[in-house]
Design a protein around this motif. Structure first.
Motif, mmCIF file in Angstrom:
data_model
loop_
_atom_site.group_PDB
_atom_site.id
_atom_site.type_symbol
_atom_site.label_atom_id
_atom_site.label_comp_id
_atom_site.label_asym_id
_atom_site.label_seq_id
_atom_site.Cartn_x
_atom_site.Cartn_y
_atom_site.Cartn_z
ATOM 1 N N ILE A 168 5.031 53.222 17.197
ATOM 2 C CA ILE A 168 4.021 53.214 18.262
ATOM 3 C C ILE A 168 4.792 53.102 19.572
ATOM 4 C CG2 ILE A 168 1.983 52.151 19.295
ATOM 5 C CD1 ILE A 168 1.252 50.927 16.641
ATOM 6 N N ASP A 169 4.923 54.210 20.269
ATOM 7 C CA ASP A 169 5.561 54.179 21.576
ATOM 8 C C ASP A 169 4.468 53.908 22.604
ATOM 9 O OD1 ASP A 169 7.249 56.517 23.785
ATOM 10 O OD2 ASP A 169 7.504 54.351 23.514
ATOM 11 N N GLY A 170 4.660 52.840 23.369
ATOM 12 C CA GLY A 170 3.572 52.397 24.236
ATOM 13 C C GLY A 170 2.791 51.267 23.589
ATOM 14 N N THR A 171 3.533 50.339 22.957
ATOM 15 C CA THR A 171 2.884 49.257 22.211
ATOM 16 C C THR A 171 2.011 48.377 23.092
ATOM 17 O OG1 THR A 171 4.693 49.236 20.609
ATOM 18 C CG2 THR A 171 3.344 47.252 20.725
ATOM 19 N N VAL A 172 2.409 48.144 24.321
ATOM 20 C CA VAL A 172 1.577 47.322 25.206
ATOM 21 C C VAL A 172 0.254 48.043 25.492
ATOM 22 C CG1 VAL A 172 1.406 46.253 27.488
ATOM 23 C CG2 VAL A 172 3.539 46.088 26.187
ATOM 24 N N ASN A 173 0.307 49.354 25.716
ATOM 25 C CA ASN A 173 -0.935 50.130 25.873
ATOM 26 C C ASN A 173 -1.806 49.986 24.625
ATOM 27 O OD1 ASN A 173 -0.217 51.067 28.385
ATOM 28 N ND2 ASN A 173 0.469 53.080 27.665
ATOM 29 N N TYR A 174 -1.163 50.061 23.451
ATOM 30 C CA TYR A 174 -1.897 49.941 22.182
ATOM 31 C C TYR A 174 -2.576 48.572 22.086
ATOM 32 C CZ TYR A 174 -2.711 50.000 17.101
ATOM 33 O OH TYR A 174 -3.292 49.947 15.850
ATOM 34 N N LEU A 175 -1.845 47.526 22.460
ATOM 35 C CA LEU A 175 -2.405 46.168 22.411
ATOM 36 C C LEU A 175 -3.630 46.048 23.310
ATOM 37 C CD1 LEU A 175 -1.978 43.163 21.440
ATOM 38 C CD2 LEU A 175 -0.804 42.808 23.622
ATOM 39 N N TYR A 176 -3.564 46.656 24.516
ATOM 40 C CA TYR A 176 -4.657 46.555 25.489
ATOM 41 C C TYR A 176 -5.745 47.613 25.285
ATOM 42 C CZ TYR A 176 -2.289 42.968 28.263
ATOM 43 O OH TYR A 176 -1.719 41.779 28.689
ATOM 44 N N GLY A 177 -5.511 48.504 24.302
ATOM 45 C CA GLY A 177 -6.527 49.534 24.051
ATOM 46 C C GLY A 177 -6.501 50.659 25.066
ATOM 47 N N ILE A 178 -5.356 50.839 25.737
ATOM 48 C CA ILE A 178 -5.198 51.955 26.677
ATOM 49 C C ILE A 178 -4.744 53.167 25.870
ATOM 50 C CG2 ILE A 178 -3.898 52.797 28.683
ATOM 51 C CD1 ILE A 178 -3.444 49.791 29.421
ATOM 52 N N PRO A 179 -5.499 54.261 25.911
ATOM 53 C CA PRO A 179 -5.215 55.398 25.002
ATOM 54 C C PRO A 179 -3.998 56.234 25.385
ATOM 55 C CG PRO A 179 -7.036 55.948 26.442
ATOM 56 C CD PRO A 179 -6.675 54.510 26.748
ATOM 57 N N ALA A 180 -2.901 55.574 25.697
ATOM 58 C CA ALA A 180 -1.670 56.287 26.078
ATOM 59 C C ALA A 180 -0.527 55.719 25.258
ATOM 60 C CB ALA A 180 -1.414 56.139 27.576
ATOM 61 N N TYR A 181 -0.570 56.007 23.963
ATOM 62 C CA TYR A 181 0.522 55.617 23.071
ATOM 63 C C TYR A 181 0.727 56.746 22.069
ATOM 64 C CZ TYR A 181 -3.547 54.117 20.292
ATOM 65 O OH TYR A 181 -4.761 54.080 19.626
ATOM 66 N N ALA A 182 1.874 56.738 21.401
ATOM 67 C CA ALA A 182 2.200 57.874 20.545
ATOM 68 C C ALA A 182 3.059 57.468 19.357
ATOM 69 C CB ALA A 182 2.959 58.928 21.356
ATOM 70 N N VAL A 183 3.005 58.275 18.310
ATOM 71 C CA VAL A 183 3.960 58.191 17.216
ATOM 72 C C VAL A 183 4.997 59.264 17.498
ATOM 73 C CG1 VAL A 183 4.344 58.421 14.739
ATOM 74 C CG2 VAL A 183 2.185 57.433 15.592
ATOM 75 N N SER A 184 6.264 58.866 17.542
ATOM 76 C CA SER A 184 7.329 59.796 17.900
ATOM 77 C C SER A 184 8.356 59.847 16.780
ATOM 78 C CB SER A 184 7.998 59.337 19.210
ATOM 79 O OG SER A 184 9.118 60.150 19.498
ATOM 80 N N ILE A 185 8.587 61.057 16.216
ATOM 81 C CA ILE A 185 9.533 61.221 15.112
ATOM 82 C C ILE A 185 10.467 62.392 15.412
ATOM 83 C CG2 ILE A 185 9.815 61.706 12.647
ATOM 84 C CD1 ILE A 185 7.038 60.600 12.147
ATOM 85 N N ALA A 186 11.765 62.138 15.360
ATOM 86 C CA ALA A 186 12.755 63.194 15.572
ATOM 87 C C ALA A 186 13.712 63.235 14.386
ATOM 88 C CB ALA A 186 13.547 62.934 16.851
ATOM 89 N N ALA A 187 14.189 64.452 14.074
ATOM 90 C CA ALA A 187 15.208 64.612 13.041
ATOM 91 C C ALA A 187 16.512 65.002 13.723
ATOM 92 C CB ALA A 187 14.794 65.694 12.052
ATOM 93 N N SER A 188 17.577 64.249 13.430
ATOM 94 C CA SER A 188 18.875 64.613 14.022
ATOM 95 C C SER A 188 19.862 64.908 12.907
ATOM 96 C CB SER A 188 19.375 63.505 14.946
ATOM 97 O OG SER A 188 20.100 62.548 14.218
ATOM 98 N N VAL A 189 20.708 65.911 13.137
ATOM 99 C CA VAL A 189 21.737 66.322 12.182
ATOM 100 C C VAL A 189 23.082 66.242 12.887
ATOM 101 C CG1 VAL A 189 22.605 68.221 10.783
ATOM 102 C CG2 VAL A 189 20.144 67.814 10.934
ATOM 103 N N ASP A 190 23.984 65.498 12.330
ATOM 104 C CA ASP A 190 25.291 65.292 12.977
ATOM 105 C C ASP A 190 25.112 64.797 14.410
ATOM 106 O OD1 ASP A 190 26.591 68.279 11.340
ATOM 107 O OD2 ASP A 190 26.271 66.241 10.624
#
Ligand code: LIP
Length: 271
Positions: free
Chosen positions: A92-114
């Protein structure tokens, strides 16, 4: 194993699918009386049970599909892996927004190779928006190709930024912001670096800068912004990282980097 031997498009499809599922979880299972489960670096650097559940879901799903991969997650997921692929996860990127119910948070997933990010997905589960990117292939918002348009000059630029969890760092960031504000159109503080970088990619802001970002704040959103045509960099010729991240299209990025170098925006009061 190199990037070419791993099908990055397959990694992207997995990242997107799992980020959407984790997004549904954090919206559907958010307790009405959501509490702070623990604090991390400072009293304001918080984690909730849902950050942990989201990260566990991401690790479980990806491990089931790709058991030899490694992880680097904000909430502690850390596994080297043997496949050469490492997943960089902000549950949860934007955890403080999530805690306060501000709809500006995201799940962020990246794949890195080498050590190079080759695929990334950022999902804002409240608005149901999904940004995706594939290195060398492009960036998309809900399947629509993203290409930034020519940005305005600095004095007409709308700039996003953010502040850390340590009061000494915030004081330093406020000093820098006090100098930046009179030199730009205006500033926006959305509260989630991954969404700030995606906002640059889809033209909702002209530029973004922030000090103190961790790999999981930057990995997926950074690729989205880069593949949309923005430059994502640090200062003084350094790569974007904890010192400072600056993202904008040329030539605005050069103007902004110049100003931030002048202001020593990458000097760290915590060092
Ligand atoms: C947040 C970042 C944001 C920053 C916050 C915090 P978190 O990450 O996305 O840009 O300003 O201080 O670091 O802690 O919500 O994953």
């Amino acid at each position: 194993m190199t990037a070419t031997e791993v099908d990055a498009a397959d990694l992207l499809a997995l990242a997107e699918q799992v980020a959407r599922e984790a997004g549904r979880l954090v919206v559907a299972d958010r307790p009405r009386d959501l509490q702070v489960a623990a604090t991390k670096t400072t009293a304001t650097d918080i984690v909730t049970e849902m950050d942990r559940r989201s990260e566990q879901l991401v690790v479980d799903r990806i491990s089931a599909a790709r058991p030899d991969d490694g992880f680097l997650g904000e909430e502690g997921a850390a596994r080297a892996g043997t496949s050469g692929v490492t997943w960089v996860v902000d549950p949860i990127d934007g955890t403080v927004n999530y805690l306060y119910g501000i709809p500006a948070y995201a799940v962020s997933i990246a794949a890195s190779v080498d050590g190079q990010v080759v695929a990334g997905a950022v999902v804002n589960p409240v608005h149901g928006e999904t940004w995706t990117a594939l290195r060398g292939e492009g960036a998309w918002l809900d399947g629509q190709r993203l290409r930034i348009s020519a940005p305005p000059p600095l004095h007409l630029a709308l700039v996003a930024t953010g502040f850390g969890y340590d009061a000494r760092r915030r004081a330093r960031q406020a000093d820098v912001l006090g100098q930046v504000l009179p030199r730009v159109r205006d500033v926006r503080r959305f509260g989630a670096a991954s969404l700030d970088l995606c906002a640059v990619a889809c033209g909702r802001v002209d530029a973004y800068y922030e000090q103190g970002l961790k790999p999981w704040d930057l990995a997926a959103g950074g690729l989205v912004a880069t593949e949309a045509g923005a430059t994502v960099t640090g200062l003084r010729g350094r790569v974007a990282g904890e010192d400072l991240v600056v993202a904008a299209g040329p030539p605005l990025v050069t103007e902004l980097v110049g100003l931030l170098e002048e202001l020593d925006a990458d000097s760290d009061p915590l060092a």
